[in-house]
Design an enzyme around this catalytic site. Structure first.
Site, mmCIF file in Angstrom:
data_model
loop_
_atom_site.group_PDB
_atom_site.id
_atom_site.type_symbol
_atom_site.label_atom_id
_atom_site.label_comp_id
_atom_site.label_asym_id
_atom_site.label_seq_id
_atom_site.Cartn_x
_atom_site.Cartn_y
_atom_site.Cartn_z
ATOM 1 N N SER A 162 56.220 24.440 5.592
ATOM 2 C CA SER A 162 55.498 23.186 5.802
ATOM 3 C C SER A 162 55.288 22.996 7.289
ATOM 4 O O SER A 162 56.062 23.514 8.110
ATOM 5 C CB SER A 162 56.306 22.004 5.245
ATOM 6 O OG SER A 162 55.728 20.768 5.623
ATOM 7 N N TYR A 172 64.206 17.071 4.681
ATOM 8 C CA TYR A 172 63.052 17.906 4.344
ATOM 9 C C TYR A 172 62.691 18.808 5.521
ATOM 10 O O TYR A 172 62.498 20.020 5.356
ATOM 11 C CB TYR A 172 61.861 17.032 3.951
ATOM 12 C CG TYR A 172 60.653 17.823 3.497
ATOM 13 C CD1 TYR A 172 60.650 18.450 2.250
ATOM 14 C CD2 TYR A 172 59.525 17.949 4.305
ATOM 15 C CE1 TYR A 172 59.557 19.189 1.823
ATOM 16 C CE2 TYR A 172 58.426 18.682 3.886
ATOM 17 C CZ TYR A 172 58.443 19.299 2.652
ATOM 18 O OH TYR A 172 57.359 20.028 2.235
#
Length: 254
Positions: free
Chosen positions: A144, A155
């Site tokens: 990501s 995350y």
């Protein structure tokens, strides 16, 4: 004892295949002629996708698997080998985030690390011996932009870790015949971003990037390309990114 059938097509194992980027990637790779092993927890969704792409079940198989479970990971690899005899590509796509609120309020934030970082590492460890022995194979990790521009603790930690693992593994395997590529999407319209109100492209753009690096391996690809700008700003002017983040947070907390 089951004997795998000869298969002239490249064989790819794809995790997180039941929806979003995974399902879009399955469609793109099927269109490009791959034999696929589709894995996810939601078997019904996997079966619907398999029926859509290959009703015979000879070119595409599904395996219900929770990638955080060692037994499920081993079963996934075993089923791929039983059906096709080899694994040419492993695509570590399965990923989760904290659904709502802040990570420190979540009852089990470490599950994000287990899914996004530990599982790709362990799956890679399972397929590498055979790939190295054959001097042929590809690992594609879906990280990501949050692994470059940090914005959510757990995350981003998982994606920073996956990015570091991928870039180091690529160097560790130089000359081995096994290629490692990293695909780092920004905000993409999937179940994971359902609560976001900003304009986002669909998962097909990431699926094409994944398929492209399988055909022409690259170190890292950011999708869409304009995310190169915030990635560059994070490196040369992090205070600018801080200011934008603070502005977004202030609007959120009003």
């Amino acid at each position: 004892m089951s004997i795998s059938r000869p298969n002239p097509r490249p064989v790819a194992v794809l995790t997180g295949a039941s929806s979003g980027i995974g399902a879009a990637t399955a469609r793109e790779l099927s269109r490009r002629g791959y034999a696929l092993v589709l894995a996810a927890r939601r078997l019904e969704a996997l079966e619907a996708l398999r029926s859509e792409l290959d009703s015979s079940g000879e070119r595409i198989i599904t395996v219900q698997a929770d990638v955080t479970e060692d037994g499920d990971r081993r079963h996934l690899v075993a089923e791929a080998l039983r059906q096709f005899g080899r694994i040419d590509a492993l695509i570590n796509n399965a990923g989760i985030s904290i659904a709502r609120g802040m990570w420190w309020d979540d009852p089990d934030p470490v599950r994000v690390l287990k899914t996004n970082l530990e599982a790709p590492i362990e799956l890679t460890r399972l397929v590498l011996p055979a790939m190295r022995a054959r001097r042929h194979g590809q690992i594609v990790n879906v990280a990501s932009v949050a692994g470059i521009v940090a914005f959510q603790g757990i995350y981003s930690a998982s994606k920073f870790g996956l990015r570091g693992f991928s870039l180091a593994l690529r160097r560790e395997l130089l000359g081995s015949g096994v290629n490692v590529s990293l695909v780092s999407p920004g905000f993409i319209k999937t179940e994971l971003t359902a609560g976001a109100s900003i304009p986002m492209p669909g998962p097909e753009i990431v699926a094409r990037a994944i398929a492209d690096v399988l055909e022409r391996p690259k170190r890292e690809v950011l999708v869409p390309r304009w995310y190169r700008l915030p990635a560059l700003l994070e490196q040369i002017a992090p205070s600018v990114v801080d200011s934008v983040t603070a502005l977004m947070r202030s609007k959120r907390y009003r």
